[in-house]
Motif scaffolding. Sequence first.
Motif, PDB file in Angstrom:
ATOM      1  N   GLN A 370       0.724  -1.142  -0.348  1.00  0.00           N
ATOM      2  CA  GLN A 370      -0.257   0.201  -0.190  1.00  0.00           C
ATOM      3  C   GLN A 370       0.919   0.951  -0.019  1.00  0.00           C
ATOM      4  N   GLY A 371       2.012   1.272  -0.308  1.00  0.00           N
ATOM      5  CA  GLY A 371       2.477   2.710  -0.033  1.00  0.00           C
ATOM      6  C   GLY A 371       3.350   3.267   1.546  1.00  0.00           C
ATOM      7  N   PHE A 372       2.844   2.297   2.260  1.00  0.00           N
ATOM      8  CA  PHE A 372       2.745   2.835   3.602  1.00  0.00           C
ATOM      9  C   PHE A 372       2.242   4.113   3.561  1.00  0.00           C
ATOM     10  N   LEU A 373       0.800   4.034   3.253  1.00  0.00           N
ATOM     11  CA  LEU A 373       0.233   5.177   3.728  1.00  0.00           C
ATOM     12  C   LEU A 373      -1.275   4.823   3.443  1.00  0.00           C
ATOM     13  N   GLU A 374      -2.314   5.991   3.806  1.00  0.00           N
ATOM     14  CA  GLU A 374      -3.590   5.458   4.096  1.00  0.00           C
ATOM     15  C   GLU A 374      -4.510   6.662   3.455  1.00  0.00           C
ATOM     16  N   ALA A 375      -5.698   5.912   2.997  1.00  0.00           N
ATOM     17  CA  ALA A 375      -5.949   6.996   2.103  1.00  0.00           C
ATOM     18  C   ALA A 375      -7.900   7.379   3.269  1.00  0.00           C
ATOM     19  N   VAL A 376      -7.406   8.674   3.395  1.00  0.00           N
ATOM     20  CA  VAL A 376      -8.767   9.173   4.737  1.00  0.00           C
ATOM     21  C   VAL A 376     -10.181  10.434   3.817  1.00  0.00           C
ATOM     22  N   GLY A 377     -10.903  10.058   3.402  1.00  0.00           N
ATOM     23  CA  GLY A 377     -12.029  11.096   3.021  1.00  0.00           C
ATOM     24  C   GLY A 377     -12.514  12.258   4.030  1.00  0.00           C
ATOM     25  N   GLU A 378     -11.815  12.272   5.301  1.00  0.00           N
ATOM     26  CA  GLU A 378     -11.768  14.048   6.458  1.00  0.00           C
ATOM     27  C   GLU A 378     -11.077  14.050   6.792  1.00  0.00           C
ATOM     28  N   ARG A 379     -11.240  15.487   7.122  1.00  0.00           N
ATOM     29  CA  ARG A 379     -10.153  16.140   7.445  1.00  0.00           C
ATOM     30  C   ARG A 379     -10.572  17.457   8.884  1.00  0.00           C
ATOM     31  N   ASP A 380     -10.046  16.859  10.122  1.00  0.00           N
ATOM     32  CA  ASP A 380     -11.239  17.744  11.123  1.00  0.00           C
ATOM     33  C   ASP A 380     -11.786  17.282  10.943  1.00  0.00           C
ATOM     34  N   GLY A 381     -12.544  16.444  10.655  1.00  0.00           N
ATOM     35  CA  GLY A 381     -13.898  15.616  11.074  1.00  0.00           C
ATOM     36  C   GLY A 381     -14.783  16.461   9.294  1.00  0.00           C
ATOM     37  N   VAL A 382     -14.247  16.741   8.530  1.00  0.00           N
ATOM     38  CA  VAL A 382     -14.782  17.548   7.641  1.00  0.00           C
ATOM     39  C   VAL A 382     -14.655  17.312   6.497  1.00  0.00           C
ATOM     40  N   PRO A 383     -15.481  16.374   5.729  1.00  0.00           N
ATOM     41  CA  PRO A 383     -15.212  15.638   4.935  1.00  0.00           C
ATOM     42  C   PRO A 383     -14.350  16.421   3.153  1.00  0.00           C
ATOM     43  N   ILE A 384     -13.623  15.966   2.665  1.00  0.00           N
ATOM     44  CA  ILE A 384     -12.950  16.386   1.256  1.00  0.00           C
ATOM     45  C   ILE A 384     -14.490  17.146   0.496  1.00  0.00           C
ATOM     46  N   GLY A 385     -15.233  16.379   0.140  1.00  0.00           N
ATOM     47  CA  GLY A 385     -16.213  17.107  -0.591  1.00  0.00           C
ATOM     48  C   GLY A 385     -17.484  16.003   0.073  1.00  0.00           C
ATOM     49  N   GLU A 386     -18.320  16.305  -0.721  1.00  0.00           N
ATOM     50  CA  GLU A 386     -19.519  16.108  -0.734  1.00  0.00           C
ATOM     51  C   GLU A 386     -20.194  14.541  -1.042  1.00  0.00           C
ATOM     52  N   GLN A 387     -20.136  13.949  -0.188  1.00  0.00           N
ATOM     53  CA  GLN A 387     -20.155  12.275   0.130  1.00  0.00           C
ATOM     54  C   GLN A 387     -21.239  11.740  -1.178  1.00  0.00           C
ATOM     55  N   THR A 388     -20.848  10.814  -2.332  1.00  0.00           N
ATOM     56  CA  THR A 388     -21.496  10.020  -3.240  1.00  0.00           C
ATOM     57  C   THR A 388     -21.996   8.883  -2.515  1.00  0.00           C
ATOM     58  N   GLY A 389     -22.488   8.269  -3.218  1.00  0.00           N
ATOM     59  CA  GLY A 389     -22.849   6.363  -2.631  1.00  0.00           C
ATOM     60  C   GLY A 389     -21.945   5.260  -3.136  1.00  0.00           C
ATOM     61  N   ALA A 390     -20.486   6.248  -2.969  1.00  0.00           N
ATOM     62  CA  ALA A 390     -19.693   4.746  -2.709  1.00  0.00           C
ATOM     63  C   ALA A 390     -18.343   5.372  -2.162  1.00  0.00           C
ATOM     64  N   ASN A 391     -18.009   4.022  -2.014  1.00  0.00           N
ATOM     65  CA  ASN A 391     -16.861   4.567  -0.917  1.00  0.00           C
ATOM     66  C   ASN A 391     -16.141   5.497  -1.028  1.00  0.00           C
ATOM     67  N   TYR A 392     -15.400   5.978  -0.426  1.00  0.00           N
ATOM     68  CA  TYR A 392     -13.596   7.252  -1.018  1.00  0.00           C
ATOM     69  C   TYR A 392     -14.396   7.575  -1.783  1.00  0.00           C
ATOM     70  N   SER A 393     -15.529   8.174  -1.977  1.00  0.00           N
ATOM     71  CA  SER A 393     -15.830   8.891  -4.068  1.00  0.00           C
ATOM     72  C   SER A 393     -16.521  10.769  -3.242  1.00  0.00           C
ATOM     73  N   TYR A 394     -15.636  11.612  -3.642  1.00  0.00           N
ATOM     74  CA  TYR A 394     -16.682  12.120  -3.002  1.00  0.00           C
ATOM     75  C   TYR A 394     -16.546  13.822  -4.722  1.00  0.00           C
ATOM     76  N   VAL A 395     -17.755  14.583  -3.870  1.00  0.00           N
ATOM     77  CA  VAL A 395     -17.161  15.849  -5.460  1.00  0.00           C
ATOM     78  C   VAL A 395     -16.516  16.541  -5.022  1.00  0.00           C
ATOM     79  N   VAL A 396     -15.135  16.745  -5.609  1.00  0.00           N
ATOM     80  CA  VAL A 396     -14.038  17.703  -5.944  1.00  0.00           C
ATOM     81  C   VAL A 396     -14.394  18.372  -6.971  1.00  0.00           C
TER      82      VAL A 396
END
Length: 409
Positions: A370-396
């Motif tokens: 995995q490259g010793f890294l982790e993907a996350v959708g939020e920073r300080d509790g705020v999503p990177i964008g509006e959550q879509t119906g798919a995992n790890y998929s946001y409107v950005v």
Amino acid sequence: MKLKIPTISLFFFLILTPATLLEASNNGNRGFILDENEDTHIKRSDFPSGFLFGTATSAYQVEGAYLEDGKSLSNWDVFSHSGCCEENGDIADDHYHMFLGDIELMHSIGIQAYRFSITWARILPRGRSGKVNPAGIMFYNKIIDNLILKGIEPFVTINHVDLPQELEDRYGSWLNTEMQEEFLYLAETCFKSFGDRVKYWITINEPQLLAEVAYEWGFFPPCRCSEPFGNCLDGNSDVEPIIVMHNFLLAHGRAAKLYHEYFQPTQGGSIGLTVHAYMYEPLTDSELDHQAAKRAFAFHSGWTLDPSIFGDYPEELKEYLGYALPSFSLDEKNFMTNSIDFIGINHYSSIYVKDCTNSSCSTTGNRAIQGFLEAVGERDGVPIGEQTGANYSYVVPKGMEEIVNLIKI
């Protein structure tokens, strides 16, 4: 990872949820500017000359007719009937019988390009060991001819996840180097049968993503994985995706070499492949997270693009995968270098990335594969964008511009 691609065109495939596709071509002379504050009433005239609005499918998801006219069972036919899924592709959208109406619908809404894939088991039911199925060839000839009749440019993906189940049973599919020969024969059959009309070829759709979901997480057939990624009957999540990717890349490179040497001079088309391309943003302003974001790109899009353009793996992969990463021979480096005439970008979303070399992560993030890294959708509790119906998929929206300009630098 190296990023300098001055002479290769980009084809941008925007994947939305539910699946909608926008295709664009760029000759490298100008960037893509997407202003979120601009009027949302977009007109075709707002786009540069040569920009194509299109749509796309993959064969198993739309064709149906899973045992008609000489087609053999595919790996997805077997998988979807194994009890793992609530649905299957036996009928799907019945594109096999309704393609004329589908093409007419595309034409009626102004579609200019249609990207579709070939069912391997439909034209070569037994791979190299059997005969070409004329009914399968006829089906795709009808699609291509009717697209052109309606002024729609065909983009053909030679392989989009499915393959004859016989090749899985005989070889263990992409874990075996014999699959390179099988794919080369499939590609040659396509070039000979359709290349007089098809001018845009995609060898393999999203090879790294397929290696990951099929051989690391075990979600797609042949459903191989190991702990902590999943609880499969067999597999090694830390090793097998690397082997599979090497075979994918060499299969692509050999098919591209064949096309460039024997078909392109007379047919005049172009050949490339498609990568799944998230835009990765560092979770924090730390240098470690900035490096993790660059590493994420290398371990996903770069795993495919660097060998296909520069003839070797990204330095990040060599550093973190070490001796587990195969090397290319001198001959392989030669035919892999500049093996693509264009890059297809499947863009799903943007995501934050955190470093796992010096911070706590999940058991899956804290792995070399995995490259010793982790993907996350939020920073300080705020999503990177509006959550879509798919995992790890946001409107950005800005991610679309960022990923294209990153790759075209």
